[in-house]
Write a protein that holds these residues in place. Structure first.
Motif, short mmCIF file in Angstrom:
data_model
loop_
_atom_site.label_atom_id
_atom_site.label_comp_id
_atom_site.label_asym_id
_atom_site.label_seq_id
_atom_site.Cartn_x
_atom_site.Cartn_y
_atom_site.Cartn_z
N THR A 160 54.18 74.87 7.71
CA THR A 160 52.96 74.77 8.51
C THR A 160 53.25 75.20 9.94
O THR A 160 54.40 75.17 10.39
CB THR A 160 52.39 73.34 8.47
OG1 THR A 160 51.11 73.32 9.11
CG2 THR A 160 53.32 72.36 9.17
N SER A 161 52.20 75.61 10.64
CA SER A 161 52.38 76.14 11.99
C SER A 161 51.57 75.34 13.00
O SER A 161 50.96 75.90 13.90
CB SER A 161 51.95 77.61 12.02
OG SER A 161 50.64 77.75 11.50
N GLY A 162 51.58 74.04 12.83
CA GLY A 162 50.86 73.19 13.76
C GLY A 162 50.79 71.77 13.23
O GLY A 162 50.97 71.53 12.03
N PRO A 163 50.52 70.80 14.09
CA PRO A 163 50.50 69.40 13.67
C PRO A 163 49.31 69.06 12.79
O PRO A 163 48.26 69.71 12.85
CB PRO A 163 50.43 68.65 15.01
CG PRO A 163 49.78 69.61 15.95
CD PRO A 163 50.26 70.97 15.53
N ILE A 164 49.50 68.04 11.97
CA ILE A 164 48.43 67.47 11.16
C ILE A 164 48.27 66.02 11.62
O ILE A 164 49.09 65.17 11.28
CB ILE A 164 48.76 67.54 9.66
CG1 ILE A 164 49.00 69.00 9.24
CG2 ILE A 164 47.65 66.90 8.84
CD1 ILE A 164 49.56 69.13 7.84
N LEU A 165 47.27 65.77 12.43
CA LEU A 165 47.08 64.45 13.01
C LEU A 165 46.29 63.54 12.07
O LEU A 165 45.43 63.99 11.33
CB LEU A 165 46.34 64.55 14.34
CG LEU A 165 46.96 65.42 15.44
CD1 LEU A 165 46.13 65.30 16.72
CD2 LEU A 165 48.40 65.03 15.70
N ILE A 166 46.59 62.26 12.15
CA ILE A 166 45.86 61.27 11.36
C ILE A 166 45.94 59.93 12.07
O ILE A 166 47.04 59.40 12.27
CB ILE A 166 46.42 61.18 9.91
CG1 ILE A 166 45.83 59.98 9.18
CG2 ILE A 166 47.93 61.11 9.90
CD1 ILE A 166 46.25 59.88 7.73
N TYR A 167 44.79 59.41 12.47
CA TYR A 167 44.78 58.09 13.10
C TYR A 167 43.39 57.47 13.01
O TYR A 167 42.38 58.17 12.96
CB TYR A 167 45.26 58.14 14.54
CG TYR A 167 44.50 59.05 15.49
CD1 TYR A 167 43.41 58.58 16.21
CD2 TYR A 167 44.91 60.37 15.70
CE1 TYR A 167 42.74 59.40 17.10
CE2 TYR A 167 44.25 61.20 16.59
CZ TYR A 167 43.16 60.70 17.30
OH TYR A 167 42.49 61.51 18.19
N PRO A 168 43.33 56.12 12.98
CA PRO A 168 42.06 55.41 12.80
C PRO A 168 41.40 55.06 14.13
O PRO A 168 42.04 54.97 15.17
CB PRO A 168 42.49 54.15 12.06
CG PRO A 168 43.86 53.86 12.62
CD PRO A 168 44.48 55.21 12.90
N MET A 169 40.08 54.86 14.04
CA MET A 169 39.28 54.43 15.19
C MET A 169 38.29 53.37 14.75
O MET A 169 37.92 53.29 13.57
CB MET A 169 38.54 55.63 15.80
CG MET A 169 39.45 56.61 16.52
SD MET A 169 38.60 58.13 17.01
CE MET A 169 38.66 59.03 15.46
N ASN A 170 37.84 52.56 15.71
CA ASN A 170 36.86 51.52 15.44
C ASN A 170 35.47 52.03 15.77
O ASN A 170 35.19 52.43 16.90
CB ASN A 170 37.17 50.28 16.29
CG ASN A 170 38.47 49.62 15.90
OD1 ASN A 170 38.64 49.19 14.76
ND2 ASN A 170 39.40 49.53 16.83
N LYS A 171 34.58 52.02 14.79
CA LYS A 171 33.22 52.52 14.98
C LYS A 171 32.47 51.73 16.06
O LYS A 171 31.59 52.26 16.74
CB LYS A 171 32.45 52.43 13.66
CG LYS A 171 31.08 53.12 13.67
CD LYS A 171 30.41 52.99 12.32
CE LYS A 171 29.05 53.67 12.28
NZ LYS A 171 29.16 55.14 12.25
N SER A 172 32.84 50.46 16.25
CA SER A 172 32.17 49.62 17.24
C SER A 172 32.35 50.15 18.66
O SER A 172 31.60 49.78 19.56
CB SER A 172 32.70 48.19 17.16
OG SER A 172 34.09 48.14 17.46
N LYS A 173 33.33 51.01 18.86
CA LYS A 173 33.59 51.57 20.19
C LYS A 173 32.78 52.84 20.45
O LYS A 173 32.91 53.45 21.51
CB LYS A 173 35.09 51.87 20.35
CG LYS A 173 35.97 50.62 20.34
CD LYS A 173 35.68 49.74 21.54
CE LYS A 173 36.59 48.53 21.58
NZ LYS A 173 36.40 47.72 22.80
N TRP A 174 31.99 53.27 19.48
CA TRP A 174 31.16 54.46 19.61
C TRP A 174 29.70 54.04 19.78
O TRP A 174 29.19 53.26 18.99
CB TRP A 174 31.30 55.35 18.38
CG TRP A 174 32.66 55.95 18.23
CD1 TRP A 174 33.82 55.29 17.95
CD2 TRP A 174 33.00 57.32 18.34
NE1 TRP A 174 34.87 56.17 17.90
CE2 TRP A 174 34.40 57.43 18.13
CE3 TRP A 174 32.27 58.48 18.61
CZ2 TRP A 174 35.07 58.66 18.17
CZ3 TRP A 174 32.92 59.71 18.64
CH2 TRP A 174 34.31 59.79 18.43
N ASP A 175 29.05 54.56 20.80
CA ASP A 175 27.65 54.25 21.04
C ASP A 175 26.80 55.09 20.10
O ASP A 175 26.75 56.31 20.20
CB ASP A 175 27.29 54.57 22.51
CG ASP A 175 25.93 54.01 22.91
OD1 ASP A 175 25.04 53.92 22.04
OD2 ASP A 175 25.75 53.67 24.09
#
Length: 534
Positions: free
Chosen positions: A408-423
């Motif tokens: 591969t020629s670049g990073p594959i990012l993966i991380y979680p977020m909390n929906k409550s922090k999105w308006d």
């Protein structure tokens, strides 16, 4: 020929080309030499970071103020048949979102041409220490915002991984990084905006004032207005960062630990990491790149020696901020948090560095890639928001399936977020679960003879990933979305589509703005799309 005559010629060319008719009592522009048809300007505005599309504008505007932008958009709004206007920040779009071939591109970040013309300098970011906010021009780069606020011991709360992006550009999309689980995206940390609508009106908006426009513009993909000023929330800036990476061979253990770490934000009395991200290692050669980003490894590590499940490893990336005054307790705080995790014990790599160096870490990688001629290449990126409940399916079908063990020629990012922090009043759409993941395939297409790194191969892989999700019923949402039909856009926005289209009719009824997104058709021929020969 004088500069004023050149400007007059440029305006006349624009008027003749688009059939522009305006009130003769109001000039198109009020400052000499702002509207450019210079070949360098036009060529720069016709390309972006993705290098996947090309659309040549008729002219480029280098504004000296928000009023300059308002005058241009107002001229487009009242003209017949009209022309389109696209705002361009640092040009980091992937699929031509800031391009137009039948109108004017506004260079919000200034650029070399603007500096050569000697346009009056826009105000520097203005920091209010008492109120803990900073007012910035929409074309300001986040790296410059950081440098300015650090002079006062303050910094924005939420970031993107790459700081050489414009404020208006990231706020038009969301703006995410490893702090989003705690502080939310950048659009959740804005107090006030100045916006030029598609009618050429300059409005100030916030939660209390013109709130409909405020929420529409945040994450609105540039469809409702051009951000000329943003008031960003600040917090006391830490001095240093403890930066840690650890490896996992089991996907469920990896995601369980990530989800546990982001759950700690709800308890104000518990210690927590300040940044939580991760990435997938599907390529044997990348494991040592992962390690060498801290220091050069003397003994190469083999994926097989760690017992990776399906030939895939997962890296958890976490940080803890601290000051010199609290340096004596950082070891204990990190140790307590690390005891919660179930990583491979021998895989811990740690470094300490100044706060600004951590936030600006990607720029250092950029400089290395530029030196090797590997930066200005096509970038067929794919960013997806994936519901937490379907991440195991993505692991099996995408990480261990479609991507396999290809180079591969670049990073594959993966991380979680909390929906409550999105308006949810903003224009951004996210999956309908309390926790969702970013899965970002940030690959570069290289002309090195490797089929698996070619533009065609990577583009086809992206299509396979999307088809897999669709066939498996995984309700992903694209981040930095790109679609070619309005039907696809309707499906993307789902229940928000009616609101999105109503806001469009209210704030940009002639569909002048951001036609490169290809959401709404302008009342004149749309831009031509071609595959870049590079």
């Amino acid at each position: 020929m004088t500069s004023k005559l050149l400007l007059t010629f440029a305006i006349c060319r624009l008027i003749v080309t688009v059939g522009l008719t305006v009130d003769p009592s109001e000039p198109l522009l009020g400052v000499d030499d702002q509207l450019s048809v210079d070949q360098f300007d036009v060529e720069t505005a016709s390309l972006d970071f993705g290098l996947l599309t090309r659309a040549e504008p008729m002219a480029v505007l280098h504004p000296g103020s928000a009023e300059d932008i308002a005058r241009l958009v107002r001229a487009a709004y009242i003209s017949s048949p009209g022309f389109t206007v696209s705002a361009r920040g640092h040009g980091h779009s992937i699929n031509g979102q800031a391009q137009t071939s039948n109108g004017v591109v506004i260079e919000m970040s200034g650029g070399s041409k603007g500096r050569r013309l000697g346009l009056r300098k826009l105000d520097k970011p203005q920091v209010s220490i008492k109120e803990k906010h900073v007012d910035v021009w929409g074309g300001e780069l986040w790296i410059d915002v950081l440098r300015r606020t650090l002079e006062h011991g303050l910094a924005p709360k939420s970031w993107t991984d790459y700081l050489y992006l414009s404020v208006g550009g990231t706020l038009s999309n969301g703006g995410i990084s490893g702090q989003a689980f705690n502080h939310g995206p950048q659009i959740s940390n804005v107090y006030e905006l100045d916006v030029v609508t598609g009618k050429g009106e300059l409005w100030t908006c916030s939660e209390e004032e013109n709130s409909e426009l405020f929420h529409a513009v945040l994450g609105g993909l540039g469809q409702f207005g051009i951000i000329t000023r943003a008031r960003i929330a600040l917090e006391p800036a830490p001095q240093r960062v403890r930066w840690i990476r650890v490896l996992y061979s089991n996907f469920s253990t990896f995601t369980r630990d990530q989800e546990d770490l982001i759950s700690l934000h709800g308890n104000p009395y518990s210690q927590k990491f300040d940044y939580v991200e991760g990435f997938v290692i599907v390529d044997e050669g990348l494991i040592n790149n992962w390690r060498s980003s801290f220091f050069s490894p003397r003994n190469p590590v083999k994926i097989s020696s760690i017992g990776a499940n399906g030939g895939v490893l997962y890296c958890l990336e976490i940080t803890k901020n601290y000051d010199e005054a609290t340096a004596d307790t950082i070891d204990q705080e990190v140790e307590a948090l690390m005891k919660r995790l179930n990583f491979i014990p021998s895989s811990v790599f740690t470094t300490d560095l100044p706060y600004i160096d951590f936030l600006d870490r990607v720029h250092k990688a950029e400089l290395k890639l530029r030196a090797k001629g590997l930066w200005e290449v096509p970038h067929p990126w794919l960013n997806l928001f994936v519901p937490k409940s379907r991440m195991a399916d993505v692991d099996r079908g995408v990480f261990k399936g479609i991507l396999g063990n290809n180079k591969t020629s670049g990073p594959i990012l993966i991380y979680p977020m909390n929906k409550s922090k999105w308006d949810q009043r903003s224009s951004v759409v996210t999956p309908d679960e309390d926790v969702f993941y970013l899965v970002a395939l940030l690959r570069s297409a290289l002309d090195n003879g490797e089929e698996t790194q070619s533009l065609e191969y990577l583009t086809n892989q992206n299509h396979k990933v999307l088809r897999f999700c669709d066939d498996a019923g995984i309700k992903v949402k694209q981040y930095l979305p790109h679609y070619t039909t309005q039907e696809e856009w309707r499906d993307h926005f789902g229940d928000k589509w009616d609101q999105f289209s109503r806001r469009k009719m209210e704030f940009d009824p002639r569909h002048i703005l951001a036609t490169g997104q290809r959401i709404f058709n302008p009342p004149f021929p749309p831009p031509t799309r071609t595959v870049s020969p590079w």
